[in-house]
Design an enzyme around this catalytic site. Structure first.
Site, mmCIF file in Angstrom:
data_model
loop_
_atom_site.group_PDB
_atom_site.id
_atom_site.type_symbol
_atom_site.label_atom_id
_atom_site.label_comp_id
_atom_site.label_asym_id
_atom_site.label_seq_id
_atom_site.Cartn_x
_atom_site.Cartn_y
_atom_site.Cartn_z
ATOM 1 C CB SER A 128 -2.978 -2.758 0.244
ATOM 2 O OG SER A 128 -3.070 -1.683 1.139
ATOM 3 C CD GLU A 303 10.517 -7.106 14.580
ATOM 4 O OE1 GLU A 303 9.827 -7.982 15.142
ATOM 5 O OE2 GLU A 303 11.326 -6.391 15.190
ATOM 6 C CD GLU A 346 4.009 -1.903 1.516
ATOM 7 O OE1 GLU A 346 2.783 -1.771 1.673
ATOM 8 O OE2 GLU A 346 4.611 -2.980 1.708
ATOM 9 C CG ASP A 351 -2.590 0.615 5.453
ATOM 10 O OD1 ASP A 351 -3.590 1.191 4.999
ATOM 11 O OD2 ASP A 351 -2.615 -0.560 5.864
ATOM 12 C CG HIS A 355 -5.784 0.290 8.969
ATOM 13 N ND1 HIS A 355 -7.063 0.463 8.483
ATOM 14 C CD2 HIS A 355 -5.058 -0.227 7.935
ATOM 15 C CE1 HIS A 355 -7.107 0.077 7.217
ATOM 16 N NE2 HIS A 355 -5.900 -0.344 6.857
ATOM 17 C CG ASP A 392 -1.780 1.281 -1.076
ATOM 18 O OD1 ASP A 392 -1.779 2.357 -0.438
ATOM 19 O OD2 ASP A 392 -1.597 0.180 -0.529
ATOM 20 C CG HIS A 393 -5.438 2.417 0.252
ATOM 21 N ND1 HIS A 393 -5.350 2.911 1.541
ATOM 22 C CD2 HIS A 393 -4.828 1.196 0.286
ATOM 23 C CE1 HIS A 393 -4.739 2.042 2.312
ATOM 24 N NE2 HIS A 393 -4.401 0.993 1.576
#
Length: 564
Positions: A128, A303, A346, A351, A355, A392-393
């Protein structure tokens, strides 16, 4: 720009569909501007200047110079592969009681689309940091790079010789309002690439820097957020997670009493921001953000670490806002600047869920970003606001088998196991076992026994440090694969599922959006944005970076855009 009255989501999407139907798919020939780019040997000839000029040439050839955007909003779905988009589209549709396949996410109504090539200068499959650096600065860089040109991960260049100028800091220098919204830590790779310059993405606070980097004069990402004011005023709005990166170790977190700040330098960056913005508002929960409606500047850190997944977040006024809520708040504040604004939003946790090998949360986060994009289209005008949605990917999520129309996207395949099979009930593999539509190529969903969970299907959260070989596939007959915590099966055991290297999508609407077409190098996204926004383009030209046609083609030096 004036805030428009909010319309219903259905009306908004109907309008977008109508606009898409009458939109031109390519600009007039007269809009094309040619920029010469010298051929180079790949990859050794790819200098930062070459990447910048090459991206400028592609954007100009696609007609970006014809754009007249006053405002720019970039939505970045972190890790939002095309497979994630397709599955989320069905997921949302099935939530609405439809079969699902016919559904469209909000940005899929946009009239202009393209593909983005995501590789880093040193990696086929990117991260990223390097990818967002390309999107934000117009120059591809190495894996782990934040706002710097390609080099060695971990090197220190405090002289600024490798620093790159992002469209966010450019906009600040040009007098526009700027904002950052993320569901990650605001110091994480994607948001950081819009304001920081470090060769290693993990340098989020001063305790993360190795001693030699500190001694050489390198600065951590969190303190660089406050230092970005040297370009103008700094970001007007910053909303996300990551309080721990901004607080010193002797300050207790206001929400989680068992946590203290991570900074060892004694600086309380939240207090420093408040001192620099005496009329601004700092918020760490929904109620405080709602009370800050009239504040001229906003800092929200909701957070200690990343924000919660949409599925898990506390939704009352003591909890944290949704991504759509954050987007509305940012646009409301930024729109007060008569010069216009530039905003990054974002959807970071798409993402993270991928993962974790957890498709439910990945799709749920994608739907949450769709809601945020819809909120932006309802709060702005297509006449003056360029909205770009991209990733981004990608990730290794697979959409497989031959399930019947309307089969639950998170369920087991009902229909056929192969093209020539006779449609039946649950499809089965060659060993007679059922399987799901969604799987991962690698990750923590591998079904062998681990030091965390026994052999068989895995559940969220699973991050093993050791794994035993699987003895075949598990029997899913009595497993609820649609449960939010179910982890899809993974072929290759990894503690964390990996990124993918294939292209991702770009969807765009508004002035200059028709320049997004074909297959683009990822850094060309920056060039379409700055060429399609006259005030950004003019600021670059004022610094002497433009050619005779007014195209910004020379790599800008950030120091030239700082306040005098």
């Amino acid at each position: 720009m004036h805030l428009r009255s909010f319309v219903s989501p259905l009306a908004g999407m109907t309008l977008l569909t109508a606009l898409a139907g009458c939109a031109s798919t390519s600009p007039a020939t007269s809009s094309v501007v040619h920029v010469d780019v010298a051929p180079v040997a790949h990859p050794q000839g790819e200098t930062p200047q070459w990447w910048y000029r090459n991206g400028a040439a592609k954007a100009a050839a696609n007609g970006a110079m014809q754009g007249k955007a006053r405002n720019v909003i970039v939505f970045l779905g972190d890790g939002m592969s095309l497979t994630t988009v397709a599955a989320a589209r069905i997921f949302e549709g099935q939530r609405k009681g439809m079969p699902g396949e016919e559904n469209l996410l909000s940005w899929e109504h946009f009239p202009h689309t393209a593909f983005s090539k995501t590789y880093n200068t040193d990696s086929q499959t990117p991260d990223s940091a390097g990818t967002m650096t390309a999107i934000a600065s117009g120059v591809k860089s190495h894996m782990g790079a934040i706002g710097v040109s390609a080099g060695r991960k971990g090197e220190c260049t405090p002289d600024g010789s490798k620093d790159l100028l992002s469209w966010l800091t450019l906009a600040d220098s040009a007098g526009l309002a700027t904002g950052i919204v993320t569901t990650a830590r605001v110091t994480h790779a994607t948001p950081a690439a819009t304001y920081a310059h470090v060769s290693h993405r993990d340098w989020e606070n001063d305790s993360d820097l190795p001693a030699e980097a500190t001694e050489a004069g390198c600065k951590d990402i969190a303190q660089q957020l406050l230092g970005a004011a040297r370009f103008g005023h700094g970001p007007t709005v910053v909303l996300g997670g990551g309080r721990g990166e901004f607080l010193p170790v002797d300050v207790r977190d206001p929400e989680e009493d068992d946590k203290v700040g991570q900074r060892l330098d004694g600086r309380n960056l939240v207090a420093e921001w408040q001192q620099a913005h005496p009329q601004g508002a700092y918020a760490w929960n929904t109620r405080q953000l709602e009370a800050a409606t009239d504040a001229p500047q906003l800092l929200g850190l909701f957070e200690y670490d990343h924000m919660q997944f949409e599925h898990d977040r506390r939704k009352d006024d003591q909890g944290e806002p949704s991504l759509a809520d954050l987007t509305r708040s940012a646009i409301r504040t930024l729109s007060r600047n008569p010069e216009g604004f530039v905003l990054l939003v974002e959807g970071a946790r798409i993402d993270h869920a991928n993962h974790y090998g957890n498709a439910y949360r990945a799709l749920d986060e994608t739907v949450a970003m769709s809601d945020a994009v819809r909120a932006a289209t309802e709060a702005t005008s297509r006449d003056d606001t360029l909205i770009v949605v991209t990733a981004d990917h990608s990730h290794t999520l697979n959409f497989v088998g031959y399930p019947v129309r309307g089969n639950p996207i998170l369920g087991k395949v009902r229909g056929q196991g192969g093209e020539d099979d006779t449609p039946g009930d649950l499809a089965r593999d060659q060993t007679g076992l059922t399987f799901t539509t969604l799987t991962y190529a690698n990750g923590p969903g591998y079904t062998g026994a681990s030091n965390r969970q026994p052999a068989g299907s895995k559940t969220f959260l699973h991050a093993p440090s050791s794994v035993e070989p699987s003895e075949g596939r598990p029997d899913l007959s009595h497993v609820d694969t649609e449960h939010p915590d179910y982890l899809q099966e993974a072929l290759v055991p990894l503690k964390s599922e990996s990124h993918g290297g294939e292209d991702v999508g770009i969807w765009a609407i508004g002035p200059g959006s028709d320049a997004f077409r074909g297959t683009l190098e990822q850094n060309a996204i920056y060039h379409v944005i700055v060429q399609a926004a006259p005030k950004l383009r003019a600021r670059l030209c004022a610094a002497g970076t433009c050619d005779a046609n007014g195209v910004p083609v020379e790599l800008p030096k950030p120091a030239d855009f700082e306040k005098k």
